[in-house]
Write a protein that holds these residues in place. Sequence first.
Motif, PDB file in Angstrom:
ATOM      1  N   LYS A  23      43.355  29.417  34.841  1.00  0.00           N
ATOM      2  CA  LYS A  23      43.858  30.784  34.613  1.00  0.00           C
ATOM      3  C   LYS A  23      43.330  31.414  33.324  1.00  0.00           C
ATOM      4  N   ARG A  24      42.766  30.611  32.426  1.00  0.00           N
ATOM      5  CA  ARG A  24      42.207  31.155  31.181  1.00  0.00           C
ATOM      6  C   ARG A  24      40.863  31.830  31.420  1.00  0.00           C
ATOM      7  N   GLU A  25      40.196  31.468  32.482  1.00  0.00           N
ATOM      8  CA  GLU A  25      38.849  31.963  32.769  1.00  0.00           C
ATOM      9  C   GLU A  25      38.899  33.253  33.579  1.00  0.00           C
ATOM     10  N   ARG A  26      38.126  34.240  33.118  1.00  0.00           N
ATOM     11  CA  ARG A  26      37.987  35.505  33.834  1.00  0.00           C
ATOM     12  C   ARG A  26      36.574  35.591  34.379  1.00  0.00           C
ATOM     13  N   ARG A  27      36.465  36.121  35.562  1.00  0.00           N
ATOM     14  CA  ARG A  27      35.151  36.307  36.184  1.00  0.00           C
ATOM     15  C   ARG A  27      34.915  37.794  36.354  1.00  0.00           C
ATOM     16  N   ILE A  28      33.681  38.194  36.126  1.00  0.00           N
ATOM     17  CA  ILE A  28      33.307  39.596  36.300  1.00  0.00           C
ATOM     18  C   ILE A  28      32.152  39.630  37.290  1.00  0.00           C
ATOM     19  N   ALA A  29      32.298  40.459  38.316  1.00  0.00           N
ATOM     20  CA  ALA A  29      31.248  40.585  39.335  1.00  0.00           C
ATOM     21  C   ALA A  29      31.000  42.059  39.611  1.00  0.00           C
ATOM     22  N   LEU A  30      29.758  42.370  39.924  1.00  0.00           N
ATOM     23  CA  LEU A  30      29.418  43.739  40.304  1.00  0.00           C
ATOM     24  C   LEU A  30      30.050  44.075  41.649  1.00  0.00           C
ATOM     25  N   THR A  31      30.545  45.287  41.764  1.00  0.00           N
ATOM     26  CA  THR A  31      31.014  45.795  43.049  1.00  0.00           C
ATOM     27  C   THR A  31      29.795  46.320  43.818  1.00  0.00           C
ATOM     28  N   ARG A  32      30.024  46.775  45.032  1.00  0.00           N
ATOM     29  CA  ARG A  32      28.922  47.371  45.804  1.00  0.00           C
ATOM     30  C   ARG A  32      28.345  48.565  45.043  1.00  0.00           C
ATOM     31  N   SER A  33      29.224  49.401  44.464  1.00  0.00           N
ATOM     32  CA  SER A  33      28.766  50.541  43.664  1.00  0.00           C
ATOM     33  C   SER A  33      28.000  50.068  42.435  1.00  0.00           C
ATOM     34  N   GLY A  34      28.482  49.002  41.815  1.00  0.00           N
ATOM     35  CA  GLY A  34      27.815  48.450  40.639  1.00  0.00           C
ATOM     36  C   GLY A  34      26.431  47.927  40.965  1.00  0.00           C
ATOM     37  N   ARG A  35      26.299  47.258  42.104  1.00  0.00           N
ATOM     38  CA  ARG A  35      24.972  46.756  42.516  1.00  0.00           C
ATOM     39  C   ARG A  35      24.021  47.911  42.788  1.00  0.00           C
ATOM     40  N   ARG A  36      24.536  48.954  43.406  1.00  0.00           N
ATOM     41  CA  ARG A  36      23.704  50.131  43.701  1.00  0.00           C
ATOM     42  C   ARG A  36      23.247  50.794  42.396  1.00  0.00           C
ATOM     43  N   GLU A  37      24.185  50.964  41.457  1.00  0.00           N
ATOM     44  CA  GLU A  37      23.863  51.572  40.158  1.00  0.00           C
ATOM     45  C   GLU A  37      22.856  50.710  39.393  1.00  0.00           C
ATOM     46  N   TYR A  38      23.062  49.397  39.424  1.00  0.00           N
ATOM     47  CA  TYR A  38      22.151  48.474  38.743  1.00  0.00           C
ATOM     48  C   TYR A  38      20.740  48.596  39.310  1.00  0.00           C
ATOM     49  N   ALA A  39      20.631  48.625  40.624  1.00  0.00           N
ATOM     50  CA  ALA A  39      19.315  48.747  41.264  1.00  0.00           C
ATOM     51  C   ALA A  39      18.633  50.051  40.867  1.00  0.00           C
ATOM     52  N   GLU A  40      19.412  51.126  40.808  1.00  0.00           N
ATOM     53  CA  GLU A  40      18.854  52.424  40.415  1.00  0.00           C
ATOM     54  C   GLU A  40      18.370  52.390  38.957  1.00  0.00           C
TER      55      GLU A  40
END
Length: 91
Positions: A23-40
Amino acid sequence: MAQSASALERKNLVRRTVNPSDKRERRIALTRSGRREYAELLGKADEVQRILFCALHPDGHAAALAVLRDLAGVHADPEERDVAPPPRPAS
């Protein structure tokens, strides 16, 4: 870091979750919108790099890339930074 993640989460670019087994560990992942923005953005960054590098002789590309990485604070290997940063001006 937490403020940046919160801002990205509010814009629906990332999703934060808690690791169920730790429970101490947090994970951060790109959403579909985030992946699209990253690619752009990646495409735009490639174009900017192409424009900058076309003005240089090919022999200068590696040195220019090293300077850009230095400015951005990005190093593939921490040992690459063999020169101390310049002193900050006094306020």
